[in-house]
Motif scaffolding. Structure first.
Motif, PDB file in Angstrom:
ATOM      1  N   THR A  31       0.837  -1.208   0.000  1.00  0.00           N
ATOM      2  CA  THR A  31       0.000   0.000   0.000  1.00  0.00           C
ATOM      3  C   THR A  31       0.868   1.253   0.000  1.00  0.00           C
ATOM      4  OG1 THR A  31      -1.613  -1.206   1.361  1.00  0.00           O
ATOM      5  CG2 THR A  31      -1.900   1.175   1.185  1.00  0.00           C
ATOM      6  N   ARG A  32       0.599   2.123  -0.942  1.00  0.00           N
ATOM      7  CA  ARG A  32       1.317   3.400  -1.024  1.00  0.00           C
ATOM      8  C   ARG A  32       0.346   4.510  -0.651  1.00  0.00           C
ATOM      9  NH1 ARG A  32       3.912   6.021  -6.590  1.00  0.00           N
ATOM     10  NH2 ARG A  32       4.455   8.020  -5.662  1.00  0.00           N
ATOM     11  N   VAL A  33       0.803   5.473   0.144  1.00  0.00           N
ATOM     12  CA  VAL A  33      -0.064   6.585   0.567  1.00  0.00           C
ATOM     13  C   VAL A  33       0.315   7.853  -0.180  1.00  0.00           C
ATOM     14  CG1 VAL A  33      -0.707   8.087   2.494  1.00  0.00           C
ATOM     15  CG2 VAL A  33      -0.452   5.628   2.868  1.00  0.00           C
ATOM     16  N   VAL A  34      -0.704   8.536  -0.681  1.00  0.00           N
ATOM     17  CA  VAL A  34      -0.517   9.844  -1.323  1.00  0.00           C
ATOM     18  C   VAL A  34      -1.529  10.780  -0.677  1.00  0.00           C
ATOM     19  CG1 VAL A  34      -0.723  11.070  -3.505  1.00  0.00           C
ATOM     20  CG2 VAL A  34       0.245   8.790  -3.478  1.00  0.00           C
ATOM     21  N   LEU A  35      -1.120  12.039  -0.438  1.00  0.00           N
ATOM     22  CA  LEU A  35      -1.967  12.893   0.396  1.00  0.00           C
ATOM     23  C   LEU A  35      -2.872  13.867  -0.353  1.00  0.00           C
ATOM     24  CD1 LEU A  35       0.584  13.654   3.263  1.00  0.00           C
ATOM     25  CD2 LEU A  35      -1.198  11.901   3.199  1.00  0.00           C
ATOM     26  N   ASP A  36      -2.818  13.897  -1.674  1.00  0.00           N
ATOM     27  CA  ASP A  36      -3.814  14.707  -2.382  1.00  0.00           C
ATOM     28  C   ASP A  36      -4.080  14.180  -3.785  1.00  0.00           C
ATOM     29  OD1 ASP A  36      -1.389  17.171  -2.939  1.00  0.00           O
ATOM     30  OD2 ASP A  36      -2.526  16.287  -4.594  1.00  0.00           O
ATOM     31  N   GLY A  37      -5.167  14.615  -4.359  1.00  0.00           N
ATOM     32  CA  GLY A  37      -5.633  14.073  -5.633  1.00  0.00           C
ATOM     33  C   GLY A  37      -4.678  14.333  -6.771  1.00  0.00           C
ATOM     34  N   GLN A  38      -4.197  15.548  -6.840  1.00  0.00           N
ATOM     35  CA  GLN A  38      -3.290  15.914  -7.941  1.00  0.00           C
ATOM     36  C   GLN A  38      -2.021  15.068  -7.904  1.00  0.00           C
ATOM     37  OE1 GLN A  38      -4.081  18.975 -10.209  1.00  0.00           O
ATOM     38  NE2 GLN A  38      -2.967  17.378 -11.246  1.00  0.00           N
ATOM     39  N   GLU A  39      -1.457  14.945  -6.705  1.00  0.00           N
ATOM     40  CA  GLU A  39      -0.260  14.122  -6.521  1.00  0.00           C
ATOM     41  C   GLU A  39      -0.564  12.665  -6.852  1.00  0.00           C
ATOM     42  OE1 GLU A  39       1.498  14.892  -2.605  1.00  0.00           O
ATOM     43  OE2 GLU A  39       2.415  12.898  -2.745  1.00  0.00           O
ATOM     44  N   GLY A  40      -1.766  12.246  -6.486  1.00  0.00           N
ATOM     45  CA  GLY A  40      -2.198  10.880  -6.784  1.00  0.00           C
ATOM     46  C   GLY A  40      -2.227  10.618  -8.279  1.00  0.00           C
ATOM     47  N   LEU A  41      -2.743  11.566  -9.036  1.00  0.00           N
ATOM     48  CA  LEU A  41      -2.830  11.386 -10.489  1.00  0.00           C
ATOM     49  C   LEU A  41      -1.432  11.261 -11.096  1.00  0.00           C
ATOM     50  CD1 LEU A  41      -5.681  13.914 -11.297  1.00  0.00           C
ATOM     51  CD2 LEU A  41      -5.802  11.434 -11.470  1.00  0.00           C
ATOM     52  N   THR A  42      -0.526  12.081 -10.617  1.00  0.00           N
ATOM     53  CA  THR A  42       0.858  12.009 -11.118  1.00  0.00           C
ATOM     54  C   THR A  42       1.473  10.653 -10.777  1.00  0.00           C
ATOM     55  OG1 THR A  42       1.086  14.389 -10.734  1.00  0.00           O
ATOM     56  CG2 THR A  42       3.116  13.127 -11.045  1.00  0.00           C
ATOM     57  N   ALA A  43       1.242  10.214  -9.546  1.00  0.00           N
ATOM     58  CA  ALA A  43       1.808   8.940  -9.105  1.00  0.00           C
ATOM     59  C   ALA A  43       1.225   7.775  -9.911  1.00  0.00           C
ATOM     60  CB  ALA A  43       1.538   8.745  -7.614  1.00  0.00           C
ATOM     61  N   VAL A  56     -13.170  10.804  -0.575  1.00  0.00           N
ATOM     62  CA  VAL A  56     -14.017  11.695  -1.373  1.00  0.00           C
ATOM     63  C   VAL A  56     -13.795  13.155  -0.993  1.00  0.00           C
ATOM     64  CG1 VAL A  56     -16.408  12.289  -1.952  1.00  0.00           C
ATOM     65  CG2 VAL A  56     -15.761   9.901  -1.697  1.00  0.00           C
ATOM     66  N   MET A  57     -13.732  13.418   0.317  1.00  0.00           N
ATOM     67  CA  MET A  57     -13.621  14.813   0.784  1.00  0.00           C
ATOM     68  C   MET A  57     -12.164  15.200   0.931  1.00  0.00           C
ATOM     69  SD  MET A  57     -16.495  16.344   1.163  1.00  0.00           S
ATOM     70  CE  MET A  57     -16.163  17.652   2.319  1.00  0.00           C
ATOM     71  N   MET A  58     -11.655  15.896  -0.051  1.00  0.00           N
ATOM     72  CA  MET A  58     -10.274  16.389   0.032  1.00  0.00           C
ATOM     73  C   MET A  58     -10.263  17.844  -0.416  1.00  0.00           C
ATOM     74  SD  MET A  58      -7.778  13.317  -1.281  1.00  0.00           S
ATOM     75  CE  MET A  58      -8.495  13.151  -2.908  1.00  0.00           C
ATOM     76  N   PRO A  59      -9.420  18.666   0.174  1.00  0.00           N
ATOM     77  CA  PRO A  59      -9.338  20.056  -0.283  1.00  0.00           C
ATOM     78  C   PRO A  59      -8.704  20.103  -1.668  1.00  0.00           C
ATOM     79  CG  PRO A  59      -7.641  19.603   1.347  1.00  0.00           C
ATOM     80  CD  PRO A  59      -8.464  18.361   1.242  1.00  0.00           C
ATOM     81  N   GLY A  60      -8.958  21.152  -2.387  1.00  0.00           N
ATOM     82  CA  GLY A  60      -8.373  21.286  -3.729  1.00  0.00           C
ATOM     83  C   GLY A  60      -9.057  20.324  -4.681  1.00  0.00           C
ATOM     84  N   PHE A  61      -8.287  19.400  -5.225  1.00  0.00           N
ATOM     85  CA  PHE A  61      -8.794  18.413  -6.179  1.00  0.00           C
ATOM     86  C   PHE A  61      -9.661  17.399  -5.435  1.00  0.00           C
ATOM     87  CE2 PHE A  61      -7.921  18.558 -10.467  1.00  0.00           C
ATOM     88  CZ  PHE A  61      -7.851  17.306 -11.053  1.00  0.00           C
ATOM     89  N   SER A  62     -10.974  17.429  -5.659  1.00  0.00           N
ATOM     90  CA  SER A  62     -11.877  16.574  -4.881  1.00  0.00           C
ATOM     91  C   SER A  62     -11.725  15.104  -5.270  1.00  0.00           C
ATOM     92  CB  SER A  62     -13.328  16.993  -5.114  1.00  0.00           C
ATOM     93  OG  SER A  62     -13.732  16.568  -6.406  1.00  0.00           O
TER      94      SER A  62
END
Lengths: 127, 122
Positions: A31-43, A56-62
């Motif tokens: 399991t890899r943890v990423v702390l926001d949506g944008q970073e997740g997409l890049t990863a 579902v509830m994240m600041p910035g990129f929902s």
């Protein structure tokens, strides 16, 4: 022994994500943890996992926007949504955007693993 | 391995299956054992008629099946996606619907009314 699938957990609540990842790792799930949506997409673009566990509830990129982008670029990656508030409309939107499931926090680990296995199980081709 | 108990929710209006899921303000939740016996039954009055809140209740109660009449397709599809058996378009007394469900004979679209034999009209 590690499972043969990899999970990416995208959640802005670092402590919660860290604890959940630890529990999954103890059960042999990479399991890899990423702390926001944008970073997740890049990863995901760099190294797509088999399953994304997405808050579902994240600041910035929902979460729902992240789901939309994931499905657009990586349709085979299964996404399971996690929410702390359980909104039916949100669940329906997640279903429409191609999520595999929509689960309420706190989530039972055993249920989560069962959903991972269901997400990766072969499905009949609809004719 | 024993078959687990099943939990079913029926949308109700007075003595019948409620005609519309989105206007339901009362539900019956019953537990059925593997032999088809109703082992527990309770009714709940909802604070307001809301299909979103009703779906939320259904998931919170870990209901296995929903018996209803008219329901919007997206809510039907959502509950099916959440692996809930939805038996829709059922018309008639809810106790009859429950009995048939427990017996394994209820199907979507079932309509059952009992004829009035003496010719009187209510």
């Amino acid at each position: 022994m590690m499972s043969d699938y990899r999970v990416m957990l995208i959640d802005d609540e670092e402590e919660y994500a860290g604890t959940l990842a630890e529990r999954l790792e103890l059960r042999g799930i990479s399991t890899r943890v990423v702390l926001d949506g944008q970073e997740g997409l890049t990863a995901i673009d760099e190294d797509p996992p088999d399953i994304v566990l997405l808050d579902v509830m994240m600041p910035g990129f929902s979460g729902l926007e992240t789901l939309r982008q994931i499905k657009k670029a990586h349709p085979r990656v299964e996404v399971i949504l996690l929410t702390g508030r359980g909104s039916t409309r949100e669940g329906i939107e997640g279903m429409r955007l191609g999520a595999f499931d929509y689960l309420m926090k706190p989530v039972q680990i055993e249920e989560l693993i069962e959903r991972f296995q269901a997400a990766l199980a072969p499905r009949p081709i609809k004719g | 391995m024993t078959t687990p108990l099943k939990k079913v929710l029926i949308t109700i209006t007075e003595n019948e299956v409620a005609p519309r899921f989105d206007l339901t303000s009362e539900v019956l939740i019953a537990t059925i054992d593997p032999e088809g016996r109703v082992v527990n039954e309770r009714t709940m009055v909802l604070p307001s008629a809301s299909q979103e809140d009703l779906c939320h209740l259904i998931l919170a109660e870990s209901v296995d099946a929903v018996i209803c009449s008219g329901i919007e397709d997206e809510y039907y599809q959502y509950m099916k996606w959440k692996r809930i058996d939805v038996i829709d378009s059922v018309i008639g007394p809810y106790e009859e619907a429950l009995g048939r469900y427990a017996a394994g004979t209820l199907r979507a679209g079932d309509i059952f009314f009992f004829p009035v034999m003496d010719g009187s009209v209510d």
